[in-house]
Design an enzyme around this catalytic site. Structure first.
Site, PDB file in Angstrom:
ATOM      1  N   THR A 188       0.833  -1.196   0.000  1.00 14.08           N
ATOM      2  CA  THR A 188       0.000   0.000   0.000  1.00 14.08           C
ATOM      3  C   THR A 188       0.873   1.253   0.000  1.00 14.08           C
ATOM      4  O   THR A 188       1.788   1.380   0.808  1.00 14.08           O
ATOM      5  CB  THR A 188      -0.920   0.005   1.234  1.00 14.08           C
ATOM      6  OG1 THR A 188      -1.734  -1.169   1.202  1.00 14.08           O
ATOM      7  CG2 THR A 188      -1.803   1.243   1.259  1.00 14.08           C
ATOM      8  N   CYS A 217      24.312   5.589   8.877  1.00  9.71           N
ATOM      9  CA  CYS A 217      24.007   4.161   8.796  1.00  9.71           C
ATOM     10  C   CYS A 217      25.108   3.302   9.400  1.00  9.71           C
ATOM     11  O   CYS A 217      24.914   2.117   9.637  1.00  9.71           O
ATOM     12  CB  CYS A 217      23.773   3.757   7.341  1.00  9.71           C
ATOM     13  SG  CYS A 217      22.319   4.543   6.619  1.00  9.71           S
TER      14      CYS A 217
END
Length: 375
Positions: free
Chosen positions: A215, A304
């Protein structure tokens, strides 16, 4: 906010609420395409730069493995590229990691030598996430195409602050991330050249033209597109201001801190990034903690990898010794950065580095005395 509170229908539904969300998603896609100079159908929305990079590499290589099983990346790529390349190696692909020079630059002749008949994809970032070096992407893409290979560039650090035109770069795939230009975190996009087949990595429904199931995050993509539109509009005014602030910061640090060294290319670098290492036993983690106590938000490399105790793979690839790489400091400047911010850093950084060096020398002297007594 309207797409979180009012127009919150599922963009894949046929009812009025769903179609209103679909219209917003289509508008967002058209905005991103306009900024990158491509067609809306060539934009795939993702959850961020890491997913875009993974989809580009794994999706393209798996879909085109009949053409070859050789992948080329540079040694200084973001972890999402390097880890995906290692995943592909476990799937039977041969991976070449291109070396860089002392500034973090990939030499075109190095790529030319690495290309062969089995090369299916080359991935070299547009701008480095730690030292800010800008790569000769258009030249590298041309070499890849001459050898019959696809070309991907991780442009996460560049989009929004540099003029990124996928047609001029002649790339087949390009990654971007919304939070790098003040969009919502957890949003990103991948440019996929028209007609290029990708193996789907997220299976399920037919969203994103059957290229990514799930979605759609309508509010996130509306926010990404609006932020990118604003960044593109303000880019020509912001970039020279950031370059001036960056150059003042670099000049000031190198002048005020003995043994400070700039990392990355001295001129071919991002407008808003200055990165340094410090001789004399400066420990990067301690440096960041002391700066944080002074209200300065900095990092030692990519967010990260900031949780890692290992020295930066980027700095090691640039030829820096491990001890020096552990002293890395990355300072990022943005639209809200002022001259006063830069001057404050220049006032507080030198004494912090001096104290850390003194502490290191004291610990070394103490260790030496104990060792001497033991003998």
């Amino acid at each position: 906010m309207p797409y979180l509170t009012q127009v919150f229908g599922n963009a894949s539904s046929f009812h009025a609420e769903g179609q209103a969300a679909r219209h917003a998603l289509d508008e967002a896609r058209a905005t991103v395409a306009r900024v990158l100079n491509c067609e809306p159908a060539e934009i795939v929305f993702t959850s961020g730069g890491s997913e875009a990079n993974t989809t580009a590499l794994a999706g393209a290589c798996l879909a085109h493995r009949h053409r070859g099983r050789h992948v080329i990346v540079s040694q200084v790529e973001h972890p999402s590229v390097l880890e995906t390349a290692r995943f592909l190696a476990r799937q039977g692909f041969r991976v070449t990691e291109l070396p860089v020079d002392g500034t973090g630059m990939v030499a075109p002749e190095t790529l030319a030598q690495a290309l062969d008949d089995e090369t299916v994809l080359v991935s070299v970032q547009m701008a480095n996430h730690e030292v800010g070096t800008l790569q000769p992407v258009a030249q590298l893409a041309r070499l890849a195409h001459e050898a019959g290979a696809l070309f991907h560039t991780d442009a996460v650090q560049a989009v929004g602050i540099l003029d990124v035109d996928v047609r001029a770069l002649d790339c087949d795939l390009l990654s971007l991330s919304g939070h790098k230009f003040q969009g919502p975190k957890g949003t990103g996009a991948l440019y996929v050249r028209k007609g290029l087949e990708l193996e789907r990595l997220i299976h399920g429904g037919g969203q994103e033209r059957n290229r990514r199931a799930g979605t759609e995050n309508v509010a996130g993509m509306v926010g990404l597109a609006r932020a990118l539109e604003l960044a593109a509009r303000e880019r020509d005014e912001l970039r020279p201001r950031l370059e001036a602030l960056r150059d003042r910061l670099i000049e000031g640090v190198l002048a005020a801190v003995p043994g400070a060294r700039l990392t990355g290319h001295p001129s071919r670098r991002l407008p808003g990034l200055a990165s340094f290492v410090f001789e004399g036993g400066v420990e990067g983690e301690s440096l960041l903690m002391r700066l944080d106590l002074e209200g300065v938000a900095a990092s030692s490399g990519s967010a990260c990898t900031s949780g890692s105790l290992e020295p930066s793979h980027v700095l090691l690839a640039c030829g820096l010794p491990v001890e020096l790489a552990r002293s890395a400091l990355r300072l990022s400047l943005g639209a809200s950065t002022t001259e006063a911010d830069v001057e404050r850093v220049l006032a507080i950084l030198p004494p912090i580095v001096e104290r850390l060096r003194a502490a290191h020398q004291a610990s070394q002297a103490g260790g030496g005395a104990v060792a001497s007594g033991a003998r």
